[in-house]
Design a protein around this motif. Structure first.
Motif, PDB file in Angstrom:
ATOM      1  N   CYS A   9       5.391   1.787   0.414  1.00 12.55           N
ATOM      2  CA  CYS A   9       4.421   2.808   0.845  1.00 12.55           C
ATOM      3  C   CYS A   9       3.340   2.194   1.727  1.00 12.55           C
ATOM      4  CB  CYS A   9       3.780   3.483  -0.364  1.00 12.55           C
ATOM      5  SG  CYS A   9       4.887   4.555  -1.304  1.00 12.55           S
ATOM      6  N   ASP A  10       2.871   1.003   1.357  1.00 13.73           N
ATOM      7  CA  ASP A  10       1.865   0.319   2.169  1.00 13.73           C
ATOM      8  C   ASP A  10       2.420   0.009   3.554  1.00 13.73           C
ATOM      9  OD1 ASP A  10       0.208   0.399  -0.047  1.00 13.73           O
ATOM     10  OD2 ASP A  10       0.529  -1.707  -0.592  1.00 13.73           O
ATOM     11  N   ARG A  11       3.667  -0.439   3.607  1.00 10.51           N
ATOM     12  CA  ARG A  11       4.289  -0.769   4.890  1.00 10.51           C
ATOM     13  C   ARG A  11       4.487   0.482   5.744  1.00 10.51           C
ATOM     14  NH1 ARG A  11       7.480  -5.536   4.768  1.00 10.51           N
ATOM     15  NH2 ARG A  11       8.122  -4.981   6.892  1.00 10.51           N
ATOM     16  N   ILE A  12       4.834   1.597   5.112  1.00 10.69           N
ATOM     17  CA  ILE A  12       5.023   2.853   5.840  1.00 10.69           C
ATOM     18  C   ILE A  12       3.691   3.390   6.335  1.00 10.69           C
ATOM     19  CG2 ILE A  12       5.740   5.270   5.605  1.00 10.69           C
ATOM     20  CD1 ILE A  12       7.798   4.267   3.509  1.00 10.69           C
ATOM     21  N   GLY A  13       2.640   3.180   5.517  1.00  8.05           N
ATOM     22  CA  GLY A  13       1.321   3.702   5.852  1.00  8.05           C
ATOM     23  C   GLY A  13       1.034   5.043   5.205  1.00  8.05           C
ATOM     24  N   ILE A  14       1.596   5.258   4.009  1.00  8.65           N
ATOM     25  CA  ILE A  14       1.348   6.487   3.260  1.00  8.65           C
ATOM     26  C   ILE A  14       0.708   6.123   1.922  1.00  8.65           C
ATOM     27  CG2 ILE A  14       3.252   7.751   4.339  1.00  8.65           C
ATOM     28  CD1 ILE A  14       4.937   7.173   1.850  1.00  8.65           C
ATOM     29  N   PRO A  15       0.048   7.083   1.260  1.00 12.60           N
ATOM     30  CA  PRO A  15      -0.553   6.781  -0.044  1.00 12.60           C
ATOM     31  C   PRO A  15       0.519   6.351  -1.053  1.00 12.60           C
ATOM     32  CG  PRO A  15      -1.370   8.870   0.812  1.00 12.60           C
ATOM     33  CD  PRO A  15      -0.231   8.464   1.696  1.00 12.60           C
ATOM     34  N   ARG A  16       0.141   5.461  -1.941  1.00 14.48           N
ATOM     35  CA  ARG A  16       1.060   5.062  -3.014  1.00 14.48           C
ATOM     36  C   ARG A  16       1.338   6.264  -3.910  1.00 14.48           C
ATOM     37  NH1 ARG A  16      -0.781  -1.009  -5.031  1.00 14.48           N
ATOM     38  NH2 ARG A  16      -0.466  -2.039  -2.989  1.00 14.48           N
ATOM     39  N   ILE A  17       2.576   6.362  -4.376  1.00 16.38           N
ATOM     40  CA  ILE A  17       3.027   7.510  -5.158  1.00 16.38           C
ATOM     41  C   ILE A  17       3.614   7.013  -6.474  1.00 16.38           C
ATOM     42  CG2 ILE A  17       4.531   9.539  -5.160  1.00 16.38           C
ATOM     43  CD1 ILE A  17       4.747   9.123  -2.056  1.00 16.38           C
TER      44      ILE A  17
END
Length: 221
Positions: free
Chosen positions: A167-175
């Motif tokens: 998620c960090d690599r994608i650039g979205i909030p952690r889920i």
């Protein structure tokens, strides 16, 4: 396989590695952006046709399929990630899953030992439920020359932590991952094996064991 053009990622889904939970967490990002509607329509048309028109990547497609089908620049710029699992643990998971979801496949099979011998019997007929989780995990992440063509390999044994990294690599909030298809009533995978069945799995999955660093007596690499 799950592709998001807006968020620039490709999730390669290997069976029995927690991928159903990952897909559920990321599904909200699938059809966003200007290409969302065409992707959605292609998905629905493929379902209506009984998957005869090849308008989307199959659920368990390998990374090389995406590399061959997508423009090279697009594929190279995607964040491509996957999760792998200890091969011995994966077979126990497969046994309980098939026994729960498709019990007719294991008609006459009473024990895990019988399951392993059936699954890796070279003389038996092909069966989707048995053979999807029999494929080498390495083949999902490499090209024809054996070169790794994904950017991040997470592990089922550290699923949430590695998914947070993705998620960090994608650039979205952690889920927080939902628990999907979680097996109930099963013991530590090592308790199901005899020396013989452990060797059968080791022989088949030797390329995975060498690439991902798994051992029978240690669930995490």
């Amino acid at each position: 396989m799950l592709l998001s053009l807006k968020h620039n990622f490709l999730f390669v889904h290997i069976a029995k590695t927690g991928g159903t939970s990952v897909r559920a967490a990321l599904s909200r990002y699938r059809y966003r952006g200007p290409w969302g509607v065409p992707l959605f329509l292609a998905d629905k048309l493929d379902q209506i046709s009984g998957h005869r028109i090849g308008a989307k990547f199959p659920r368990h497609a390998k990374a090389i399929a995406a590399r061959e089908m997508l423009p090279a620049e697009l594929y190279d710029n995607l964040f491509k990630f996957v999760f792998v699992r200890n091969p011995w643990d994966l077979q126990v998971s497969s046994f309980f899953h098939i026994r729960r979801e498709r019990p007719h496949v294991l008609e006459g099979v009473e024990s895990f030992e019988q399951f392993v011998k059936l699954k890796f019997d070279p003389e038996r007929e092909w069966n989707y439920m048995l053979d999807t989780s029999k494929e080498l995990q390495r083949d999902y992440v490499t090209d024809m020359s054996g070169r790794c063509i994904v950017d991040f390999i997470g592990h089922y044994e550290s699923l949430q932590a590695d998914f947070d990294t993705a998620c960090d690599r994608i650039g979205i909030p952690r889920i927080a991952l939902p628990h999907r298809r979680k097996a109930e009533g099963r013991d530590d995978y090592r308790r199901y094996y005899t020396d013989e069945t452990a060797r059968i799995v080791e022989a088949h999955y030797r390329p995975d064991i060498e690439m991902f660093g798994y051992r029978f007596d240690a669930p995490a690499p």
